[in-house]
Design a protein around this motif. Structure first.
Motif, PDB file in Angstrom:
ATOM      1  N   ALA A 141       0.830  -1.206   0.000  1.00  0.00           N
ATOM      2  CA  ALA A 141       0.000   0.000   0.000  1.00  0.00           C
ATOM      3  C   ALA A 141       0.864   1.255   0.000  1.00  0.00           C
ATOM      4  N   GLU A 142       1.976   1.194   0.727  1.00  0.00           N
ATOM      5  CA  GLU A 142       2.881   2.344   0.773  1.00  0.00           C
ATOM      6  C   GLU A 142       3.603   2.518  -0.562  1.00  0.00           C
ATOM      7  N   ALA A 143       3.960   1.398  -1.194  1.00  0.00           N
ATOM      8  CA  ALA A 143       4.610   1.479  -2.502  1.00  0.00           C
ATOM      9  C   ALA A 143       3.694   2.163  -3.516  1.00  0.00           C
ATOM     10  N   MET A 144       2.403   1.807  -3.493  1.00  0.00           N
ATOM     11  CA  MET A 144       1.473   2.408  -4.435  1.00  0.00           C
ATOM     12  C   MET A 144       1.220   3.878  -4.111  1.00  0.00           C
ATOM     13  N   GLU A 159      -6.613 -12.488  -0.724  1.00  0.00           N
ATOM     14  CA  GLU A 159      -5.676 -11.430  -1.094  1.00  0.00           C
ATOM     15  C   GLU A 159      -6.444 -10.282  -1.727  1.00  0.00           C
ATOM     16  N   GLY A 160      -6.172  -9.050  -1.275  1.00  0.00           N
ATOM     17  CA  GLY A 160      -6.900  -7.909  -1.807  1.00  0.00           C
ATOM     18  C   GLY A 160      -6.626  -7.650  -3.276  1.00  0.00           C
ATOM     19  N   PHE A 161      -5.366  -7.665  -3.650  1.00  0.00           N
ATOM     20  CA  PHE A 161      -4.979  -7.475  -5.052  1.00  0.00           C
ATOM     21  C   PHE A 161      -3.788  -8.357  -5.389  1.00  0.00           C
ATOM     22  N   GLY A 162      -2.678  -8.117  -4.728  1.00  0.00           N
ATOM     23  CA  GLY A 162      -1.480  -8.894  -4.979  1.00  0.00           C
ATOM     24  C   GLY A 162      -0.495  -8.133  -5.843  1.00  0.00           C
ATOM     25  N   LEU A 163       0.072  -7.042  -5.301  1.00  0.00           N
ATOM     26  CA  LEU A 163       1.031  -6.257  -6.076  1.00  0.00           C
ATOM     27  C   LEU A 163       2.218  -7.112  -6.499  1.00  0.00           C
TER      28      LEU A 163
END
Length: 397
Positions: free
Chosen positions: A25-28, A303-307
């Motif tokens: 989340a921080e990366a995005m 998993e919410g998305f999976g970056l």
């Protein structure tokens, strides 16, 4: 300061982040803050404590400051009555101070980057600024509380952004609400590339010529490192040359889990075949991931998305991920493989199929790479978020 002067250098968007630690989340958020049009927006990030994320913001030139947010540090706090009481007592003064500061800062928009922080939404309401809530995860609440919380997020926001259809489904009958926007995460493919040769990285990690199965995630119960090791142990007999690499560090609260994983990795057939890299800087992640023959992304829950799934696809890796958010990324059998969450046997079976058929694995990797490049770029992500900002603040392009 004149309004025209503010608009000429962008309007202030304040991001609320619930932690100073670093994760997807921080990366995005960092990618969004550094790629928004500066003529339109001036990002500033509030976070509760100094940590790896604040260091990354400083390095990228993004303004930030510490704010005493009433946000839990880990999911464990959400299960502690005492911790929740402390957070509840801290919330009112935090909101009042934050609302006053938002007004002084002439804030045009507040964007909360986690479902765990309530301060931003309430303060934005007091300050008269539109609020956008960004939800990237399965809410760690029982069904009645989850429904209540989802309804509250809609009521307190001009828009709620979710990063997958699986996350949106948590709103149940309200999933069709026009304030809900599905905006998948995106990746800057020009920067997410290895800087060193694969052979150099393999030698550095002490790996031979056998197949490598890898996992990249911060060590936490929901990420599924124990599931990964369970699956790896099931593969040892049929793939005696295989090695297994775990990339990611642990927050202090999860140090006991890290030690338990070490013990699991050094017992039975896995002994001597598992490598823990610890925390790896973001720029070095593709260097290690490139040596994987297969990337596993198991979780113990949805998993919410999976970056990391998207990152693996961008590198051309065959990926095995759990059902949920990755279903928006992976077309089963075409661009990767999907297995139920928490199922070590299913994970092992999927990994074995790919290890036995390298040609098929390469085809999946190439197809996934093409899909990542066409549908999940950072430019597309930023464009979609900026359009939401424009809509909720009524700024004309």
């Amino acid at each position: 300061m004149k309004t025209s002067d503010v608009l000429s250098r962008g309007r202030r968007v304040v991001f609320i982040n619930a932690t100073g630690y670093w994760a997807g989340a921080e990366a995005m958020l960092l990618d969004l803050a550094t790629h928004l049009d500066p003529a339109q927006w001036r990002p500033l990030v509030l976070l509760p404590f100094v940590g790896p994320f604040s260091s990354a913001l400083t390095q990228a030139g993004v303004a930030w400051r510490v704010w005493p947010l009433a946000a839990p540090r880990t999911r464990q706090d959400l299960r502690s009555g005492r911790a929740l009481l402390r957070l509840g007592l801290r919330l009112p003064p935090s909101v009042v101070r934050l609302a006053a500061w938002l007004r002084r800062e002439q804030t045009a928009l507040v964007h909360t980057n986690s479902s765990a922080a309530l301060d931003g939404a309430l303060a934005a309401r007091l300050a008269g600024a539109p609020h956008v809530w960004h939800v990237r995860e399965r809410l760690p609440l029982g069904a009645p509380l989850r429904s209540l919380w989802c309804r509250a997020m809609l009521g307190l926001s001009a828009a709620v952004v979710v990063n997958s259809r699986a996350v949106r489904a948590q709103w149940g009958s309200r999933a069709a609400d026009l304030r809900l926007h599905v905006v998948p995460d995106g990746l800057d493919l020009s920067t997410f590339t290895p800087r060193r040769a694969a052979a150099e990285v393999r030698a550095e990690l002490g790996l031979g010529d056998g197949p490598v199965v890898g996992m990249v995630a911060r060590i936490a119960p929901i990420k599924g490192q124990a599931i990964f090791l369970d699956a790896a142990a099931r593969l040892c007999a049929d793939f005696p040359a295989a090695r297994f690499v775990l990339v990611g560090g642990a927050l202090p609260a999860y140090e006991p889990l890290r030690q338990a994983l070490f013990a699991q990795a050094n017992a039975g057939p896995l002994a001597g075949r598992v490598i823990f890299t610890g925390e790896v800087p973001r720029a070095q992640a593709p260097e290690i991931m490139q040596i994987f023959d297969v990337l596993a992304a198991p979780t113990t829950t949805m998993e919410g998305f999976g970056l990391v799934v998207l990152e693996g696809m961008a590198l051309g890796l065959p990926v095995v991920a759990t059902l949920g958010g990755p279903e928006d990324l992976i077309v089963e059998g075409e661009t990767g493989c999907l297995v139920p969450a928490g199922d070590a046997a299913a994970l092992a079976n999927a990994l074995a199929r790919l290890l036995r058929d390298p040609a098929h694995a390469r085809r999946l990797g190439k197809a996934g790479q093409a899909r990542a490049a066409s549908e999940f770029t950072l430019a597309q992500h930023v464009q979609r978020i900026a359009a939401i900002y424009t809509a909720v603040t009524r700024i004309t392009s």
